[in-house]
Design an enzyme around this catalytic site. Structure first.
Site, mmCIF file in Angstrom:
data_model
loop_
_atom_site.group_PDB
_atom_site.id
_atom_site.type_symbol
_atom_site.label_atom_id
_atom_site.label_comp_id
_atom_site.label_asym_id
_atom_site.label_seq_id
_atom_site.Cartn_x
_atom_site.Cartn_y
_atom_site.Cartn_z
ATOM 1 N N ASP A 166 0.813 -1.217 0.000
ATOM 2 C CA ASP A 166 0.000 0.000 0.000
ATOM 3 C C ASP A 166 0.844 1.264 0.000
ATOM 4 O O ASP A 166 0.419 2.293 -0.526
ATOM 5 C CB ASP A 166 -1.009 0.005 1.148
ATOM 6 C CG ASP A 166 -0.395 -0.213 2.506
ATOM 7 O OD1 ASP A 166 0.814 -0.495 2.598
ATOM 8 O OD2 ASP A 166 -1.139 -0.120 3.509
ATOM 9 N N CYS A 167 2.051 1.208 0.571
ATOM 10 C CA CYS A 167 2.944 2.371 0.495
ATOM 11 C C CYS A 167 3.352 2.626 -0.954
ATOM 12 O O CYS A 167 3.392 3.773 -1.416
ATOM 13 C CB CYS A 167 4.179 2.144 1.357
ATOM 14 S SG CYS A 167 3.812 1.945 3.118
#
Length: 653
Positions: free
Chosen positions: A376-377
């Protein structure tokens, strides 16, 4: 919104990032203090005083300390905070320490502590290794194909138990000091020599038993205990060498930062025992200050070396959504340069040997030096680069954006979702063998709603920029996963934020990015869920206890971050002009302070379902983002509705 933009922009770091407070857990600083003491060291005077001040500020009224700054007391954290203060020079007669003993002694003291607390105390010589559940390093010598090989555990879990196993195999212990002898008398309600350590193995106070030991885990502990009595010294030596090589690989790949604060300290102690004053010890000591966090209440230890990349990616998206006035170009340009500088450009050294997923193209939670990119980063950073591109402010070359997309695609699980750092490796039943006592969901890295949504959104944005990109199937599979994970009440459960407001924002945003329209039944169910939980004043409020109980738990007052997530969900679901959205936005405006910021409120982050953690930048990012979306979408809808013929239906959001 202008004041909110100003408040966000003026807190930008010189390197272009937003670097906020990522503290909250109350067991990290004591582990740091204990690790230094095992090495014969102590923090310098300003850090020592700051640590003590922070511990004192967060002692509960009953005398104990919670798992985090907002939680009820646990034996685990109470004993460790007591010991840490004594190691830092606080006297046993101190009234606050007297109160602490009065709380934890009736609950068994160290004998009632969760397992990680017992292990740290064993390193200090304040608990005997015979009283620990065995952690033999020989587990790393098992065939990799076995479903319970340590390499199949979630990376945070395995990187903590890796140095634990090495230290357990060596029976590492601090040199005896008069202070440690005093502590053995203070921590126990009976003479230390009379403790039944075998009986203590499975003893856990009710306060600390969030994940009770089932029959399977108890059976495993009995088998490992039997092995420990008769293990081969030759095999132990081989296992210790293999573990040390893996620890060295972790340190090299992360520049001695390590994946998190616990294995950072434990790896440092390992090298102190293996090679006292060696280069590895020096490297660890140099990076130790990266985890220290100065707050208004003193000094504590962060849950990561920082949350810089994560916060910066969100800040960029919020600023661009707010309209990107001319004055923000310099702010966004600096942020774009930070994003470019912290993409991971290579795989970790000897990745297969060290059980690492390929890293090239990903972005980490903090900085490139950390070396562990996350799904997700990477997705949020890619989204930030793509919204900067039309402004001429993206600095990441096309080839590297393609590498980011390839990294995301490589992480998709068979169920269509995304986990955190790598594909899910272990079977779900491994969770039954969680030995931590106080945490949940630490054994396996399964697909998460937030990670899946972020990746779907990023791939959809990439497809919009590059229509020929072969990402349609990945997006579709991700959307199917999100639909399966929606709860009957219309919500999604979050894993990394508090809790259903956070998860529902991601669930809605992911489905919309995948092509769901405002009339989609899943979106309508989510809207119904959120509207039913809006407070009379227009806000939403949710607490960390909801994560532990896995149900919505209402807070006492409205929360700006929770309200922002709810408003953003409603806007995405086509409800920008609804009364619920207008009331939520009005509450956010009324709640804003004169300087553009929103006042402090309960922590909005969580990990392992039980421990709250602070995202300092959230109060500057999400209210701005929510107001921007509500304002822009609402104005667009009003304009379109006003130009429609009298018999025309309103356009969907």
């Amino acid at each position: 919104m202008r004041r909110a933009r100003d408040a966000l922009a003026r807190t930008q770091e010189a390197d272009g990032s937003w670097k906020g407070d990522y503290s909250g857990p109350l067991f990290l600083a004591p582990v740091y203090v204990a690790g230094l003491y095992v090495m014969g060291r102590t923090p310098d005077a300003p850090v020592r005083d700051g640590l003590v001040a922070h511990m004192r500020a967060h002692q509960n009224a009953d005398g104990g300390w919670g798992l985090d700054v907002e939680s009820p007391s646990l034996v685990f954290t109470s004993v460790l905070n007591y010991v840490a203060q004594r190691l830092l020079g606080v006297r046993a007669e101190d009234p606050d320490l007297v109160r602490a003993r009065a709380w934890f002694l009736p609950r068994g003291g160290p004998l009632g502590s969760a397992s990680w607390g017992k292990f740290v105390l064993a390193l200090l010589g304040l608990y005997e290794y015979e009283g620990l559940a065995p952690v033999p390093p020989e587990l790393w010598l098992l065939p990799r194909a076995l479903p319970f090989h340590p390499s199949r555990l979630w990376c945070h879990c395995r990187m903590v138990y890796l140095p634990m196993g090495w230290l357990y195999g060596r029976r590492a212990r601090a040199n005896e000091t008069p202070l440690l002898a005093e502590l053995r008398r203070e921590l126990y309600a009976q003479p230390y020599a009379d403790v039944d350590w075998t009986a203590a193995r499975g003893r856990v106070a009710s306060t600390d038993a969030y994940t009770p030991h089932g029959p399977g885990l108890r059976a495993v502990h009995r088998v490992l205990g039997l092995y420990e009595r008769f293990h081969s010294k030759r095999l132990r030596a081989r296992a210790l060498d293999a573990s040390l090589a893996l620890i060295q690989g972790e340190d090299e790949a992360t520049h001695a930062l390590c994946i998190g604060p616990i294995n950072k300290v434990l790896d440092m102690v390992v090298w102190h025992v293996a090679r006292p004053e060696g280069p590895e010890v020096r490297a660890h000591l140099e990076r130790l200050p990266d985890y220290l966090q100065r707050t208004g209440e003193g000094i504590t230890f962060n849950g990561y070396n920082s949350s810089q990349l994560w916060d910066t990616a969100f800040a960029v998206q919020a600023l661009v959504a707010s309209g990107e006035p001319a004055w923000a170009r310099d702010t966004l340009e600096r942020a774009g340069r930070f994003l470019e500088a912290h993409q991971v450009l290579e795989d970790s050294p000897d990745a297969a040997r060290h059980h690492r997923h390929p890293s090239r193209g990903g972005w980490p939670f903090s900085t490139r030096a950390h070396g562990w990119p996350i799904s997700d980063c990477t997705a949020e950073a890619l989204k930030a680069c793509l919204v900067l591109a039309p402004l001429g402010l993206n600095r990441v070359p096309h080839e590297r954006l393609e590498q980011a997309v390839a990294f995301l695609l490589s992480l998709q699980n068979r169920d269509g979702g995304w986990a955190t750092y790598e594909r899910q490796r272990g079977p779900h039943w491994l969770e039954r063998f969680n030995p931590s006592d106080v945490f949940a969901g630490i054994m396996v890295d399964p697909s998460h709603v937030e990670c899946t949504s972020a990746c779907v959104q990023a791939l959809a944005a990439w497809r919009k920029a590059r229509p020929e990109a072969p990402v349609a199937r990945a997006i579709s599979r991700g959307a199917d996963f999100l639909r399966r994970r929606q709860r009957p009440d219309g919500s999604w459960e979050g894993a990394w934020g508090v809790c259903f407001s956070y998860g529902t924002w991601f669930g809605v945003a992911g489905l919309v990015a995948a092509g769901a329209g405002a009339g989609d039944p899943a979106l309508r169910a989510a809207v119904t869920f959120l509207k039913a939980r809006q407070r009379e004043d227009g806000s939403w409020s949710e607490t960390i206890q909801g994560c532990r109980e896995r149900r919505w738990v209402e807070g006492r007052d409205g929360h700006a971050v929770t309200t922002s997530w709810a408003v953003m969900s409603l806007v995405a679901a086509g409800e920008a002009s609804s009364e619920a959205t207008r009331r939520g936005a009005a509450w956010l405006r009324a709640r804003q302070g004169a300087e553009g910021q929103w006042p402090p409120e309960p922590l909005a982050g969580v990990f392992s379902r039980t421990c709250a953690i602070h995202y300092d930048a959230y109060l500057r990012i999400f209210p701005l983002w929510a107001l921007s979306l509500a304002d822009a979408t609402g104005r667009s809808l009003t304009a379109r509705e006003g130009s429609a013929s009298p018999g025309s239906p309103p356009c969907p959001g």
